[in-house]
Design a protein around this motif. Structure first.
Motif, PDB file in Angstrom:
ATOM      1  N   CYS A  40       0.803  -1.228   0.000  1.00 57.72           N
ATOM      2  CA  CYS A  40       0.000   0.000   0.000  1.00 57.72           C
ATOM      3  C   CYS A  40       0.830   1.268   0.000  1.00 57.72           C
ATOM      4  N   ASP A  58       0.509   3.723  -3.078  1.00 56.48           N
ATOM      5  CA  ASP A  58      -0.780   4.181  -3.576  1.00 56.48           C
ATOM      6  C   ASP A  58      -1.556   4.833  -2.439  1.00 56.48           C
ATOM      7  N   ARG A 118      -4.842   3.416  -1.395  1.00 50.77           N
ATOM      8  CA  ARG A 118      -4.873   2.133  -0.671  1.00 50.77           C
ATOM      9  C   ARG A 118      -4.196   2.236   0.691  1.00 50.77           C
ATOM     10  N   GLN A 169      -4.899   1.234   4.680  1.00 49.78           N
ATOM     11  CA  GLN A 169      -5.745   0.099   5.020  1.00 49.78           C
ATOM     12  C   GLN A 169      -5.327  -1.188   4.336  1.00 49.78           C
ATOM     13  N   GLU A 170      -4.645  -1.138   3.224  1.00 48.94           N
ATOM     14  CA  GLU A 170      -4.329  -2.366   2.513  1.00 48.94           C
ATOM     15  C   GLU A 170      -2.940  -2.910   2.835  1.00 48.94           C
TER      16      GLU A 170
END
Lengths: 390, 479
Positions: free
Chosen positions: A342, A345, A348, A351-352
């Protein structure tokens, strides 16, 4: 406890072989002695149970974690020596923690009684009934292997007419008291008079070094130990629990390390990860978390100096998406991710990613990645997210 | 027993020399009561006063059992100790011993622990040895009620505050003493029936087992190897119930009266012109001079022996006997595993006996380094840490043997003792206590001694005031 250190040093030299590592305790007084004159101690590069004294206290110059490279700029300590607020993460949030004692290969600490002479026991407001002129009376100081910053307040009801100022030893209190009543468990590390938390010139309070969130300075208090004045840092009540036999309950304190060739583990300058609900427990065992090549450390895009410092430790610190808002980036600074996809980006992020920022997340790693050590510390959590130690 | 001692034992009561050298072993062998009668007839009451005192079974044997000791006294004032009957004096293998039956009651809860005391470790903040009930120093109780203690405890007879009969000790001595060789062997085996809340806690102990070589027939020189008495001070000479004038040991006995395992040398030079002698008793042992409840003796945990020694002076006049000693010890403390943690001790002792009155006392100073490694090891188990420690202590005692005797009741003595102790574990409060002891002793020939004693313990500083006084009594049957 420096004497123990000297003995241990002697032991490692000419003396007979021992069956194990020395049982050591280091207190705030030792920390200050060490950082004030590390050359005198001959241990400028010392590590105490895996902790570097110079990161826990500062006598002069830049405050660790806040000097370059840092997230909050180069800040010189005002009026050292002082204790350094340590950055950490707990339950997914930035946290601030203070380390005041280190026990290495040493029995775990017990709760010691702290007697407060009172006129009568008033359960609703026991302190208001404190005997005029009386101060808490402690049983032990840093010179004992049984020293502990974990105390049980015991209200000692004294006969009418007792001179509170004369009660300066626990023997006197116990002999004169007509009854005793248990009070709260209090965290009171003994410290040299004048001890405070490290802060820069002009700063009103100490701060969490990575987020800049304020941390309330802690009050100093004093009392008696066998006729001598002692000073402690008041770190609040009911921030630890204990067993029926008095042994203090412990929780893990995760410290990231790098496994070197030959098996040696090298400590890394990364924030600790605290146990779940860290404000409820203050005795922590150092558990080392071995980083691997799949892990990465988040460093905000503009802070190239910090990135270089992290990479110099052999860690991955990929340049993140510059679109990540500064406030978000700041709260993730030096957070370790098991999966850093993540980073690149902003949409994202965060949380990713799979962050190693909680006890649950760290304990989800393979057990081989975690090494339980023989080191215990007093880790007083001062702040977790927006929750502050009272 | 040395050759000199053997010589005396063989020549016995009837010899006519002006002075005799009493050379002792451990343990007591009692002579014939008729010897006293002869002395009284020949020298009257004044001679009897000294003789009666010296011939108190406990007193005589305490002296004899000690250093090992040589005492120059006029032969007419000789005690009955070490005068075995003629038909047994040729024996090379002898069995002796005693049985100590007690009855005791302590006040309070039988321990020195206050119910409200939450300090850690609990045994660091009080004197758990204070409520002693017998000559071994066992106390009425060490029940900490679940609170943490750290290996500074005596053994307990676990009676709390309930009056109870006790079989304190059943002791068997075996002595092999060949006449033709300068070697002797001594073994003392003891049984201590006890109860604990966990069930039977009876112990069997080989308290002493040593061989002794006396290589020179013209010199007082003895070399011993094995487990033997301490050499520090002189209270160790009264360890056994049948040797101790009273019942309970002093508050400092725990530091000086242990039975160490190692080697020992004793030498004495007589100065006949001065009616004096000087002696040196030195040992190198596993654990030093402390009792095994506190320090293991059967193995060295550090690999470095503990040296201890006493330099003594004796003055032996017809009506006055005086002894002075200075003792010291130094070595690695044996309740932990580092050779770098040392113990050091220094002591003074003095005794004087004249006209039926005996005055005695000891002073002690002891300092322990902290053990740098985790773990503290005692004769009772393992604890957490060997803390730094220091103590000052001492005691004085007066004993008066009444100038009276009968056919059955052969001696009546009263005594009093004052003890003081000031001790501190590093980082904790000084614990200051004292104790007053008063007692009476009746001897019925040499076979039975009845003793009764009261102890008043006081906590002066550092420890809560607790009710831990003791009344105790003892019937010692010697065989």
């Amino acid at each position: 406890m420096r004497r123990a250190l000297v003995v241990a040093a002697a032991l490692s030299g000419a003396c007979a072989p021992s069956s194990g590592a020395p049982a050591m305790t280091w207190t705030v007084r030792d920390l200050f002695d060490e950082v004030a004159a590390p050359e005198a101690a001959g241990a400028a590069e010392a590590y105490w149970g895996g902790f570097e004294p110079g990161r826990l206290a500062v006598a002069r110059g830049p405050i660790p974690w806040r000097g370059a490279p840092s997230a909050t700029g180069d800040v010189e300590v005002e009026d050292g020596p002082a204790l350094v607020v340590q950055p950490a993460f707990a339950d997914g949030a930035p946290a601030a923690v203070l380390i005041t004692e280190i026990w290495d290969h040493h029995p775990a600490p017990w709760v010691q009684p702290s007697y407060l002479p009172v006129r009568a026991f008033e359960p609703s407001a026991p302190f208001k009934a404190a005997l005029d002129g009386a101060r808490p009376v402690l049983n032990v100081d840093e010179g004992s292997g049984f020293y502990s910053p974990f105390w049980r307040m015991v209200y000692a009801v004294m006969p009418e007419g007792t001179d509170g100022a004369s009660l300066v030893s626990e023997g006197a209190v116990l002999s004169l008291s007509t009854s005793l009543a248990d009070g709260p468990l209090v965290s009171w590390p003994l410290v040299p008079p004048g001890t405070r938390l490290a802060r820069g010139a002009g700063e009103a309070t100490a701060v969490q070094p990575l987020t800049g969130q304020p941390v309330a300075d802690r009050r100093l208090a004093d009392g008696w130990r066998d006729g001598k004045k002692v000073t402690w840092l008041s770190l609040g009540a009911d921030h630890f629990t204990a067993r029926a036999d008095g042994l203090v309950d412990e929780v893990p304190l995760f410290a990231f390390v790098r496994q070197e060739d030959g098996g040696h583990r090298e400590g890394l300058d990364l924030p600790f990860v605290l146990a779940h609900h860290p404000l409820t427990q203050s005795l922590a065992r150092r558990v080392e978390v071995v980083v691997d090549a799949s892990m990465a450390v988040f460093v905000p895009a503009p802070n190239e100096a910090l990135r270089a410092a992290v990479e110099a430790q052999g860690l991955a610190a990929p340049v993140p998406d510059a679109a990540i808002p500064e406030a978000v980036a700041r709260s993730y600074t030096l957070r370790v991710a098991a999966d850093s996809t993540c980073f690149g980006d902003a949409a994202r992020f965060p949380q990713e990613c799979r962050w190693l920022d909680s006890q649950e997340a760290v304990e989800a790693l393979p057990p081989s990645r975690r090494v339980r050590t023989e080191t215990l510390v007093t880790a007083a959590t001062l702040r977790v997210g927006d929750e502050v130690l009272r | 027993m040395s050759r000199a001692g053997a010589s005396f034992a063989l020549s016995g009561v009837g010899r006519s020399a002006k002075a005799a050298t009493i050379r002792s072993e451990r343990s007591g062998c009692f002579g014939r009561p008729t010897a006293r009668e002869r002395r009284v007839r020949r020298f009257g009451p004044r001679a009897f006063a000294l003789a009666a005192l010296l011939s108190l079974p406990g007193f005589a044997q305490a002296r004899d059992a000690g250093e090992p000791d040589t005492v120059e006294v006029p032969d007419d004032a000789l005690p009955q100790g070490f005068t075995p009957p003629a038909d047994s004096s040729a024996e090379t293998l002898r069995f002796t011993g005693y049985v100590d039956v007690g009855f005791a009651r302590a006040t309070g809860n039988g321990s020195s622990f206050a119910d409200s005391d939450q300090r850690v470790p609990l045994d660091y903040g009080v004197d758990a040895f204070a409520p002693a009930v017998n000559s071994r120093g066992d106390v009425a109780s060490t029940d900490a009620r679940g609170r943490f203690t750290n290996g500074f405890l005596p053994r307990s007879v676990a009676i709390g505050n309930r009056p109870s009969f006790l079989l304190n000790t059943a002791s068997l001595d075996l002595r092999f003493n060949p006449r033709a060789a300068p070697v002797s062997v001594f073994v003392r085996a003891q049984a201590m029936p006890r109860w604990s809340p966990g069930g039977d806690a009876t112990r069997f102990e080989l308290q002493q087992a040593f061989g002794k070589l006396t290589p020179l027939s013209t010199q007082e020189l003895a070399l011993s190897a094995g487990r033997f008495d301490s050499v520090f001070g002189f209270e160790y000479t009264e360890n056994e119930a049948n040797l101790r004038p009273g019942i309970t040991p002093s508050l400092t006995a725990r530091y000086t009266t242990g039975h160490s395992l190692g080697v020992k040398v004793f030498s004495r030079v007589q100065l006949p012109a001065l009616w004096s002698a000087v002696s040196l008793n030195a040992a190198a042992t596993n654990g030093g001079t402390r009792v095994e409840e506190l320090v293991p003796q059967s193995a060295s945990l550090t690999g470095v022996p503990v040296g201890s020694a006493r330099l003594g002076y004796e003055l032996n006049l017809q009506h006055l006997q005086a002894k002075l000693g200075v003792s010291g010890l130094y070595g690695a403390r044996n309740d932990q595993r580092s050779a770098g943690a040392m113990q050091a001790g220094f002591g003074l002792d003095a005794r004087a006996t004249a006209f039926g009155v005996s005055l005695a006392g000891e002073l002690l100073r002891l300092v322990d380094d902290p053990g740098p490694l985790a773990g503290k090891f005692t004769g009772q188990g393992t604890a957490e840490l060997a803390s730094g420690f220091q103590v000052w202590g001492g005691w004085v005692r007066a004993l008066w043997t009444l100038p009276w005797h009968g056919e059955t009741l052969t001696a009546l003595s009263v005594y009093g003792r004052y003890d003081a102790r000031k001790a501190q574990f590093a980082g904790m409060a000084w614990v200051v206590t004292n104790r007053f002891t008063a007692g009476v002793r009746l001897d019925f020939t040499e076979l039975l001694a009845l003793k009764a004693e009261a102890l008043w313990n006081r906590e002066l500083a550092g420890a809560p005031t607790v009710d831990n006084d003791v009344f105790t009594s003892s019937a010692v049957f010697t065989w």
